[in-house]
Every structure is written in structure tokens, then in C-alpha cells.
Design a protein around this motif. Structure first.
Motif, short mmCIF file in Angstrom:
data_model
loop_
_atom_site.label_atom_id
_atom_site.label_comp_id
_atom_site.label_asym_id
_atom_site.label_seq_id
_atom_site.Cartn_x
_atom_site.Cartn_y
_atom_site.Cartn_z
N ALA A 111 0.83 -1.20 0.00
CA ALA A 111 0.00 0.00 0.00
C ALA A 111 0.87 1.25 0.00
N ALA A 112 0.52 2.21 -0.86
CA ALA A 112 1.29 3.45 -0.96
C ALA A 112 0.57 4.41 -1.90
N ALA A 113 1.13 5.61 -2.02
CA ALA A 113 0.61 6.62 -2.93
C ALA A 113 1.72 7.10 -3.84
N GLY A 114 1.35 7.65 -5.00
CA GLY A 114 2.32 8.30 -5.89
C GLY A 114 3.46 7.41 -6.31
N SER A 115 4.66 7.99 -6.33
CA SER A 115 5.85 7.26 -6.78
C SER A 115 6.10 6.02 -5.93
N SER A 116 5.86 6.13 -4.62
CA SER A 116 6.03 4.97 -3.75
C SER A 116 5.06 3.85 -4.15
N GLY A 117 3.86 4.24 -4.59
CA GLY A 117 2.90 3.25 -5.06
C GLY A 117 3.38 2.51 -6.29
N LEU A 118 4.07 3.22 -7.17
CA LEU A 118 4.62 2.56 -8.37
C LEU A 118 5.71 1.58 -8.00
N MET A 119 6.56 1.94 -7.01
CA MET A 119 7.59 1.01 -6.55
C MET A 119 6.95 -0.23 -5.94
#
Length: 298
Positions: free
Chosen positions: A66-74
Motif C-alpha cells: 500500500a502506498a501513494a504516488g511514486s512509492s505506489g509505483l515502486m
């Protein structure tokens, strides 16, 4: 509130836009290398995270990224590789990304503040799951809400952040701080912070794979061979581990329905697939132990 490390201006960034292109490239690379070096301080916690993921999988739990933004893509990049690399059932790995997984190049920034969406998304989390949360700042509301819900439900929380002493790390059972230096492009955490996160996730999920017995001598022996390249790789692994010709390895793989571990045991002399599978079950899926048991059985 003091300015976070990921928001500060990099010392080498002054006048960046006025430099020759090749010098800009060298500066950007140096920033990436510095970010990777920051991962070295977290290797013990990364290993703990990998073990926790393995324990959740063994117990029948889910892996929830679970994450948002760039961290979500990782997070998405790591999660999507687990089925092919380690043979994990895809339905056991879930991806929660603020705003949903992008269908095009648009990725709005305001979704990271949407705690109502986070609460709805977290409904799939259950007791014993391993929830892997990423936030460069360590303060993203979407990630914090999911972390709090996961803790309340008895899930195991693994938190990755690029700033120390942040709320996400405080909520985590395993807190992984990746203290990357300021970004060469200030605040653009898709760069150094993202690189460090990707490296940490690669390490953590691979440690999980090793702990589950899905790696043997650096080979992914539980891979899902669903294309010609991977079928050839599977045959080469069987041939290498069992010390048999390629043709014999292919025959063993055909009998084992493309599965490397039982194919190795068949190529080594297991008289039938039932015995090979039984040896693997008793060895908790660990090929090396199953091979030793086959020698004893013979």
C-alpha cells in the motif's frame, strides 16, 4: 515542523540547469548512487521484513502492498513480480494505491490525502496478513490510515520511509528507514527515494523467497514458466541442479507439469511424481532438504 530531508535542496543542485548536459547526467547518477548507499543502514530491518512476509505466506495470509504516488509505483512493481518469480498465487498479493492503479500517465497528487479511500481499500486486510507500506515522507495520510487499520486487525505492518522518526515508522512492526539524501531535483522522490525503496523491496521480497524455499543456489526454482524463455530457463535449472543432460531435464519437467522442484527430484532418480511431491511436502518446499531425503530413501 522541520523541513524533511527529502524536501531539502541538494548541495550539488545550485546552477544545475546551466551546466552541460553530460555534467547534469553525472550529477543525477551520483544522486542515485548516494541513495543506494543509504539502504546499507537498513539491511537488518529489511531482512526482518522479508522473514515476516514469509511467515505470513506460510500461515495462509496475504501480502498487501500500500502506498501513494511514486512509492505506489515502486510497490506495484515489486508486487507484480512475485507470482512469476516465486510462484506465489497472484490472488494472495494485493496492491492498494491511492487513486487506484493508473490506467494512463495521469497520477493526481491529491489522492494521497484521501483517508476515506484508504479506509475503504483497507477492508481487504485481515489478521495475519503482511502489509507493506511505503511513504518517502513517512507522513502520507493514505499510508498512515491503512497502517493504523492493519494494526487494529492483527496484521503485521512493515513500513518503509525515507525520513527518520516519522509516523509511519512508529506504526510499523518492522520499521525500515532509508535515509536518502536530498533529491537532486528537490522533492522529486521518484528519484533517489524511489531508487532506495525499489532496492529495499527487491531485497525484502527475495529474502522472503529464500525463506520459503523458492531459491536454490541463486536459482528461482519455484518460478512460473509461462513463456519460451522461462521454459528454457527451467530446463537449464533442472539440468544444472540434477547434473543431467538438457533432454533428460525437459522430460522430467514434462512429467512434473513444468514445476522445477519435483522435476529435479525426478531427474535425480525419484521413481514417480507422487514420491517427489511427498518429499517436497515433508521438506516444507525446500529443494535441498528434499534432495537429501531422496538420497536417504534410495
Amino acid at each position: 515542523m522541520p523541513q524533511r530531508q527529502t524536501e531539502q535542496l541538494h548541495a550539488a543542485a545550485r546552477g544545475l540547469d546551466a551546466r552541460p548536459i553530460e555534467e547534469i547526467g553525472a550529477t543525477l547518477l551520483a544522486g542515485q548512487l548516494d541513495a543506494l548507499r543509504a539502504v546499507s543502514s537498513a539491511t537488518v530491518d529489511i531482512a526482518r521484513g522479508g522473514q515476516l512476509m514469509a511467515e505470513a505466506v506460510r500461515a495462509g495470509g496475504q501480502l498487501v502492498y500500500a502506498a501513494a504516488g511514486s512509492s505506489g509505483l515502486m510497490a506495484m512493481a515489486d508486487a507484480c513480480e512475485l507470482a512469476g518469480t516465486f510462484g506465489l498465487p497472484p490472488e494472495r498479493t494485493r496492491i492498494l494505491m491511492a487513486g487506484g492503479i493508473p490506467k494512463d500517465a495521469a497520477m493526481p497528487g491529491d489522492t494521497e490525502d484521501d483517508t476515506q479511500e484508504a479506509e475503504a481499500a483497507a477492508s481487504i486486510i485481515g489478521k495475519g496478513d503482511a502489509v507493506i507500506l511505503l511513504s518517502a515522507s513517512g507522513r502520507t495520510p493514505y499510508a498512515l490510515k491503512i497502517a493504523a487499520i492493519a494494526r487494529d486487525r492483527g496484521a503485521h505492518v512493515i513500513g518503509l520511509a525515507n525520513n527518520p522518526e516519522t509516523p509511519l515508522l512508529a506504526l510499523a512492526d518492522v520499521a525500515i528507514c532509508l535515509p536518502t539524501p536530498p533529491e537532486v531535483i528537490s522533492g522529486s522522490t521518484r528519484m533517489g527515494a524511489g531508487t532506495a525503496q525499489k532496492a529495499a523491496l527487491n531485497m525484502m521480497s527475495t529474502i522472503m523467497g529464500v525463506a520459503l524455499g523458492h531459491v536454490h543456489d541463486g536459482m528461482m526454482v519455484n518460478l512460473r514458466a509461462d513463456n519460451d524463455k522461462l521454459r528454457d530457463r527451467a530446463a537449464r535449472m533442472v539440468a544444472d541442479i540434477a547434473s543431467v543432460p538438457h533432454e533428460q531435464a525437459e522430460t522430467a519437467l514434462a512429467t512434473a507439469n513444468g514445476r522445477v522442484k519435483p522435476a529435479v527430484l525426478l531427474a535425480m532418480g525419484a521413481p514417480n511424481l507422487t514420491l517427489a511431491e511427498d518429499l517436497l511436502t515433508k521438506a516444507d518446499g525446500r529443494l535441498r532438504a528434499a534432495m537429501a531425503a531422496l538420497h536417504s530413501h534410495a
